[in-house]
Design a protein around this motif. Structure first.
Motif, PDB file in Angstrom:
ATOM      1  N   PRO A 169       0.746  17.293   7.119  1.00  0.00           N
ATOM      2  CA  PRO A 169       0.739  16.430   8.299  1.00  0.00           C
ATOM      3  C   PRO A 169       1.540  15.150   8.059  1.00  0.00           C
ATOM      4  CG  PRO A 169      -1.358  16.330   7.151  1.00  0.00           C
ATOM      5  CD  PRO A 169      -0.557  17.389   6.462  1.00  0.00           C
ATOM      6  N   ASP A 170       1.897  14.461   9.147  1.00  0.00           N
ATOM      7  CA  ASP A 170       2.802  13.309   9.042  1.00  0.00           C
ATOM      8  C   ASP A 170       2.216  12.138   8.253  1.00  0.00           C
ATOM      9  OD1 ASP A 170       4.571  14.775  10.492  1.00  0.00           O
ATOM     10  OD2 ASP A 170       4.332  13.659  12.367  1.00  0.00           O
ATOM     11  N   ASP A 171       0.894  12.068   8.147  1.00  0.00           N
ATOM     12  CA  ASP A 171       0.337  10.936   7.391  1.00  0.00           C
ATOM     13  C   ASP A 171       0.178  11.268   5.903  1.00  0.00           C
ATOM     14  OD1 ASP A 171      -1.770  12.703   7.828  1.00  0.00           O
ATOM     15  OD2 ASP A 171      -3.262  11.103   7.756  1.00  0.00           O
ATOM     16  N   PHE A 172       0.649  12.419   5.468  1.00  0.00           N
ATOM     17  CA  PHE A 172       0.697  12.729   4.029  1.00  0.00           C
ATOM     18  C   PHE A 172       2.016  12.137   3.535  1.00  0.00           C
ATOM     19  CE2 PHE A 172       1.189  14.840   0.081  1.00  0.00           C
ATOM     20  CZ  PHE A 172      -0.031  15.390  -0.300  1.00  0.00           C
ATOM     21  N   ILE A 173       1.922  11.077   2.746  1.00  0.00           N
ATOM     22  CA  ILE A 173       3.115  10.317   2.365  1.00  0.00           C
ATOM     23  C   ILE A 173       3.539  10.646   0.937  1.00  0.00           C
ATOM     24  CG2 ILE A 173       4.045   7.971   2.105  1.00  0.00           C
ATOM     25  CD1 ILE A 173       1.959   7.122   4.232  1.00  0.00           C
ATOM     26  N   PHE A 174       4.818  10.925   0.755  1.00  0.00           N
ATOM     27  CA  PHE A 174       5.344  11.278  -0.574  1.00  0.00           C
ATOM     28  C   PHE A 174       5.906  10.030  -1.253  1.00  0.00           C
ATOM     29  CE2 PHE A 174       5.096  15.061   1.865  1.00  0.00           C
ATOM     30  CZ  PHE A 174       4.614  15.986   0.954  1.00  0.00           C
ATOM     31  N   CYS A 175       5.569   9.846  -2.524  1.00  0.00           N
ATOM     32  CA  CYS A 175       5.996   8.663  -3.275  1.00  0.00           C
ATOM     33  C   CYS A 175       7.052   9.067  -4.308  1.00  0.00           C
ATOM     34  CB  CYS A 175       4.798   8.044  -3.992  1.00  0.00           C
ATOM     35  SG  CYS A 175       3.433   7.683  -2.870  1.00  0.00           S
ATOM     36  N   GLY A 176       7.744   8.064  -4.825  1.00  0.00           N
ATOM     37  CA  GLY A 176       8.775   8.316  -5.847  1.00  0.00           C
ATOM     38  C   GLY A 176      10.161   8.324  -5.234  1.00  0.00           C
TER      39      GLY A 176
END
Ligand SMILES: C[S@@+](CC[C@H](N)C(=O)[O-])C[C@H]1O[C@@H](n2cnc3c(N)ncnc32)[C@H](O)[C@@H]1O
Length: 349
Positions: free
Chosen positions: A312-319
């Motif tokens: 879903p759009d609120d799953f945020i990927f870091c790095g």
């Protein structure tokens, strides 16, 4: 199981936590994710606020210490990298490539969960003439688990992607688990790239921009369910030659649509592929840059890839962007994991 009857789970080789996310959305208590890649654990912890990420080399650890640190668990899930299975000749437990898989076995032996789920690439089933599969099952049977396995197609579970993965499910004692049937088996019911991506713009968006477009499908409504802000949508600007070449490939086409002189400009047969707006995408990879948007002359952004993986759009990927692509491409699609989790709960009743 805790006093609220939630099943406590740990995720081995958790990456960003695609598998965990699917299980959490079915009410499992994701307690810990283990991986040796710190970047992926930052993403894991951000999107599983109640879980702890532990940096650990799963080819070399003390399982009793780990058990003391984590406590009891009901379920162990994980997808060891497929290089972790020896593929030549007789299986040799001393082969260093086997150590990752052995790490999974070691944890199941130590924690004795009620069930485990082991996910992998489908050719694990036939690798080494089926030897790997057979000895994997034997290993877990000797620990008291009844094991079932099946190759699942993600697009059968509402994921807009034709990704195949084998899933082994082991349950202590008798195994009543039934693999989920899938609600989108018919081609007409599959989620297409258009349904997945058509509300995302051609250009980049600043982090946290509210999506101004009206959703064009039920799938887009589902992806936006937690607010509709967009992250990880930074486009890749290709060189002029790449843009001119991919512009010649129609929606759903590939290198065969190019003039002869351009057909061999990339040396892999999957190069110059444009997703079809009318079908699920091909398997999302870890950032090889050979598959292009069905309409725009660029590769999909991390957010578009995440949509095709059902994050879903609120799953945020870091790095870094490279790291984000790798995290997305490595993951088990959350909606497929959710379907498995739902059936696992039934098997426990
Ligand atoms: C296929 S990915 C797993 C993706 C995850 N199941 C998901 O759904 O997002 C495999 C993971 O194994 C991790 N890994 C590779 N070697 C490892 C090791 N020696 N110890 C721990 N983790 C390792 C990688 O960093 C990667 O995140």
């Amino acid at each position: 199981m805790d006093k609220n009857n939630t099943l406590r789970l740990i995720d081995l080789f958790c990456g960003c936590g695609g598998m965990s996310y699917g299980f959490a959305s079915e009410g499992f208590d994701v307690a810990v994710g283990l991986d040796n890649w710190p970047d992926s654990l930052v993403t894991f912890e951000r999107n599983h606020p109640h879980a702890k990420g532990i940096v650990l080399d799963l080819s070399d650890f003390n399982s009793a210490d780990l058990r003391k640190r984590i406590g009891a668990v009901d379920v162990v899930v994980g997808g060891p990298p497929c290089q972790g299975f020896s593929i030549s000749g007789k299986r040799n437990p001393g082969d260093p490539r086997n150590k990752l898989y052995q790490g999974f076995v070691k944890i199941v032996r130590e924690f004795k969960p009620r069930a485990f789920i082991l996910e992998n690439v489908p050719n694990l089933v036939s690798m080494d003439g089926g030897m790997i599969r057979k000895s994997l099952i034997k290993d877990f049977v000797s620990l008291g688990y009844d094991v079932k396995y099946k190759i699942l197609l993600a697009s059968d579970y509402g994921v807009p992607q034709n990704r195949r993965r084998v899933v082994f499910v082991g349950i202590q004692g008798k195994n009543n688990f039934e693999f989920p049937e899938g609600t989108c088996k018919d081609q007409k019911t599959k989620i297409t790239c258009f349904q997945a991506l058509s509300d995302l713009p051609e250009g980049s968006l600043a982090e946290g921009t509210l999506n101004q477009q009206k959703p064009k499908s039920e799938y887009q409504v589902l992806m936006r369910k937690n607010g509709g802000k967009i992250f990880n949508h930074q486009i890749t600007t290709h060189d002029k030659k790449t843009i001119e070449t991919i512009a010649l490939v129609p929606d759903g086409g590939n290198y065969k649509d190019l003039p002869k002189r351009l057909q061999g400009t990339r040396k892999v047969h999957i190069a110059w592929t444009r997703y079809s707006s009318k079908k699920p995408s091909l398997t999302i990879d870890t950032g090889h840059r050979h598959h292009f948007h069905y309409k725009y002359n660029r590769i999909p952004t991390v957010r578009e890839s995440a949509r095709l993986q059902s994050f879903p759009d609120d799953f945020i990927f870091c790095g870094t962007k490279t790291s984000q692509y790798k995290q997305v491409g490595n993951a088990v699609p959350p909606l497929m994991a959710k379907a498995i989790a739902k059936e696992l709960k039934k098997a426990f009743i």
